[in-house]
Design a protein around this motif. Sequence first.
Motif, PDB file in Angstrom:
ATOM      1  N   ARG A 104       1.841   1.921  -7.119  1.00 39.81           N
ATOM      2  CA  ARG A 104       0.986   2.732  -6.259  1.00 39.81           C
ATOM      3  C   ARG A 104       0.312   3.804  -7.092  1.00 39.81           C
ATOM      4  O   ARG A 104       0.937   4.418  -7.960  1.00 39.81           O
ATOM      5  CB  ARG A 104       1.784   3.390  -5.139  1.00 39.81           C
ATOM      6  CG  ARG A 104       2.266   2.380  -4.118  1.00 39.81           C
ATOM      7  CD  ARG A 104       2.705   3.039  -2.819  1.00 39.81           C
ATOM      8  NE  ARG A 104       3.263   2.051  -1.922  1.00 39.81           N
ATOM      9  CZ  ARG A 104       2.545   1.276  -1.108  1.00 39.81           C
ATOM     10  NH1 ARG A 104       1.238   1.403  -1.067  1.00 39.81           N
ATOM     11  NH2 ARG A 104       3.128   0.389  -0.325  1.00 39.81           N
ATOM     12  N   ASP A 105      -0.987   4.026  -6.811  1.00 41.08           N
ATOM     13  CA  ASP A 105      -1.701   5.118  -7.459  1.00 41.08           C
ATOM     14  C   ASP A 105      -1.325   6.431  -6.753  1.00 41.08           C
ATOM     15  O   ASP A 105      -0.571   6.412  -5.771  1.00 41.08           O
ATOM     16  CB  ASP A 105      -3.208   4.847  -7.510  1.00 41.08           C
ATOM     17  CG  ASP A 105      -3.941   4.989  -6.180  1.00 41.08           C
ATOM     18  OD1 ASP A 105      -3.381   5.527  -5.196  1.00 41.08           O
ATOM     19  OD2 ASP A 105      -5.110   4.571  -6.118  1.00 41.08           O
ATOM     20  N   PRO A 106      -1.814   7.576  -7.229  1.00 40.97           N
ATOM     21  CA  PRO A 106      -1.411   8.849  -6.615  1.00 40.97           C
ATOM     22  C   PRO A 106      -1.758   8.991  -5.127  1.00 40.97           C
ATOM     23  O   PRO A 106      -1.141   9.790  -4.423  1.00 40.97           O
ATOM     24  CB  PRO A 106      -2.156   9.895  -7.446  1.00 40.97           C
ATOM     25  CG  PRO A 106      -2.320   9.248  -8.779  1.00 40.97           C
ATOM     26  CD  PRO A 106      -2.564   7.795  -8.463  1.00 40.97           C
ATOM     27  N   ASP A 107      -2.738   8.226  -4.630  1.00 46.02           N
ATOM     28  CA  ASP A 107      -3.078   8.265  -3.209  1.00 46.02           C
ATOM     29  C   ASP A 107      -2.309   7.228  -2.396  1.00 46.02           C
ATOM     30  O   ASP A 107      -2.515   7.106  -1.190  1.00 46.02           O
ATOM     31  CB  ASP A 107      -4.580   8.025  -3.017  1.00 46.02           C
ATOM     32  CG  ASP A 107      -5.407   9.285  -3.187  1.00 46.02           C
ATOM     33  OD1 ASP A 107      -4.850  10.331  -3.572  1.00 46.02           O
ATOM     34  OD2 ASP A 107      -6.631   9.214  -2.924  1.00 46.02           O
ATOM     35  N   GLY A 108      -1.452   6.450  -3.041  1.00 42.97           N
ATOM     36  CA  GLY A 108      -0.661   5.444  -2.339  1.00 42.97           C
ATOM     37  C   GLY A 108      -1.303   4.072  -2.280  1.00 42.97           C
ATOM     38  O   GLY A 108      -0.737   3.158  -1.679  1.00 42.97           O
ATOM     39  N   ASN A 109      -2.479   3.883  -2.897  1.00 40.52           N
ATOM     40  CA  ASN A 109      -3.114   2.568  -2.921  1.00 40.52           C
ATOM     41  C   ASN A 109      -2.311   1.628  -3.804  1.00 40.52           C
ATOM     42  O   ASN A 109      -1.822   2.022  -4.869  1.00 40.52           O
ATOM     43  CB  ASN A 109      -4.539   2.671  -3.486  1.00 40.52           C
ATOM     44  CG  ASN A 109      -5.415   3.547  -2.645  1.00 40.52           C
ATOM     45  OD1 ASN A 109      -5.613   3.293  -1.464  1.00 40.52           O
ATOM     46  ND2 ASN A 109      -5.943   4.608  -3.244  1.00 40.52           N
ATOM     47  N   LEU A 110      -2.189   0.372  -3.368  1.00 41.40           N
ATOM     48  CA  LEU A 110      -1.496  -0.633  -4.169  1.00 41.40           C
ATOM     49  C   LEU A 110      -2.393  -1.095  -5.309  1.00 41.40           C
ATOM     50  O   LEU A 110      -3.583  -1.367  -5.112  1.00 41.40           O
ATOM     51  CB  LEU A 110      -1.107  -1.829  -3.308  1.00 41.40           C
ATOM     52  CG  LEU A 110       0.074  -1.611  -2.387  1.00 41.40           C
ATOM     53  CD1 LEU A 110       0.202  -2.773  -1.407  1.00 41.40           C
ATOM     54  CD2 LEU A 110       1.353  -1.441  -3.184  1.00 41.40           C
ATOM     55  N   VAL A 111      -1.811  -1.196  -6.504  1.00 42.94           N
ATOM     56  CA  VAL A 111      -2.522  -1.639  -7.704  1.00 42.94           C
ATOM     57  C   VAL A 111      -1.683  -2.735  -8.337  1.00 42.94           C
ATOM     58  O   VAL A 111      -0.465  -2.583  -8.504  1.00 42.94           O
ATOM     59  CB  VAL A 111      -2.724  -0.478  -8.702  1.00 42.94           C
ATOM     60  CG1 VAL A 111      -3.487  -0.958  -9.934  1.00 42.94           C
ATOM     61  CG2 VAL A 111      -3.440   0.692  -8.040  1.00 42.94           C
TER      62      VAL A 111
END
Length: 155
Positions: free
Chosen positions: A109-116
């Motif tokens: 997860r990136d710092p905004d919670g998006n899955l990567v």
Amino acid sequence: MDFVSIRIITGDVARLADFYERATGVRATRYSEDFAELRTTSGTLAIGSTRTVSLITPGAARAAGNHSVIIEFLVDDVDGVHRNLSGFVEEFVNEPTTMPWGNRSLLLRDPDGNLVNFFTPVTPAAREKFARHRPGHAQQTRSYASSPAVTDGNR
């Protein structure tokens, strides 16, 4: 028609651009405090502030609200990416895992919670499927794999 980019809306463009620079090794072009882009050979990851949403349609997008999209990056060595990002990424969703469709995948997860998802094709069928993406990609990931810091200009 060509698919050219995906845009993430965030409350902190600088923080998210810094994260993706470090995670990918690609330098972001920062057009303003409200908008940045990371360009790869096959597409662009755009990062816009919540202030830009009103330019589209007020309320059309919400920062840190994604629960259905995964941003994916093809890399030469997903295990090397995992080693480089350990201690930097706050949340790994899974360790490198070989998926049934032939990719070795690292989900975080990136710092905004998006899955990567960083992935490397490992079966012959998966390698063949992504072969057309590889020529310009190898140079980019080699520079990343050798150092977690961004050292090159835009690519």
